[in-house]
Design a protein around this motif. Structure first.
Motif, PDB file in Angstrom:
ATOM      1  N   GLU A   6     -18.078  43.270  15.322  1.00  0.00           N
ATOM      2  CA  GLU A   6     -19.031  43.992  14.485  1.00  0.00           C
ATOM      3  C   GLU A   6     -18.388  45.239  13.880  1.00  0.00           C
ATOM      4  O   GLU A   6     -17.472  45.826  14.464  1.00  0.00           O
ATOM      5  N   CYS A  22     -20.446  41.286  10.831  1.00  0.00           N
ATOM      6  CA  CYS A  22     -19.954  40.625  12.040  1.00  0.00           C
ATOM      7  C   CYS A  22     -19.080  39.460  11.609  1.00  0.00           C
ATOM      8  O   CYS A  22     -19.580  38.492  11.018  1.00  0.00           O
ATOM      9  N   TRP A  36     -28.761  38.908  14.946  1.00  0.00           N
ATOM     10  CA  TRP A  36     -28.575  40.231  15.514  1.00  0.00           C
ATOM     11  C   TRP A  36     -29.654  40.528  16.550  1.00  0.00           C
ATOM     12  O   TRP A  36     -30.828  40.222  16.332  1.00  0.00           O
ATOM     13  N   CYS A  95     -24.217  41.187  17.452  1.00  0.00           N
ATOM     14  CA  CYS A  95     -24.360  39.920  16.736  1.00  0.00           C
ATOM     15  C   CYS A  95     -24.055  38.767  17.696  1.00  0.00           C
ATOM     16  O   CYS A  95     -23.377  38.949  18.706  1.00  0.00           O
TER      17      CYS A  95
END
Length: 114
Positions: A6, A22, A36, A95
């Motif tokens: 990320e 990400c 997320w 993520c």
């Protein structure tokens, strides 16, 4: 083993915007879903936004109308555009990708404060 990295976090003022990225270490073309989550201090990790293989998106009520999730298959990247942020959005954002096996990023701090 899949790696997710990320970027884009940091400090932002209330009402401002931020874009998280990400990057996934393998193709995201055949994913089941990805998205997320976030975890605020003293709270459980909670879902923020999800995008499916077909491009369908889902958002938690507390970010609807303010956050937008998208992905770029060519770059193996998923994004979270955060607009009109609030202090309550302060959290570590993670993520994930589900192939169906699930892999997580290391998390990135987002702090909303004046």
């Amino acid at each position: 083993q899949v790696q997710l990295v990320e970027s884009g976090g940091g400090l932002v003022q209330p009402g401002g915007s931020l874009r998280l990225s990400c990057v996934v270490s393998r193709s995201i073309f055949s994913i089941n879903h990805m998205g997320w989550y976030r975890q605020a201090p003293g709270k459980q990790r909670e879902p923020v936004a999800i995008i499916t293989s077909g491009g369908t998106t889902n958002y938690s009520d507390f970010v609807k109308g303010r956050f937008t999730i998208s992905r770029d298959n060519a770059k193996n990247t998923v994004y979270l555009e955060m607009d009109k942020v609030k202090p309550a959005d302060t959290a570590v954002y993670y993520c994930y990708v589900a192939y169906p096996f699930i892999s997580w990023g290391q998390g990135i701090q987002v702090t909303v404060s004046s």
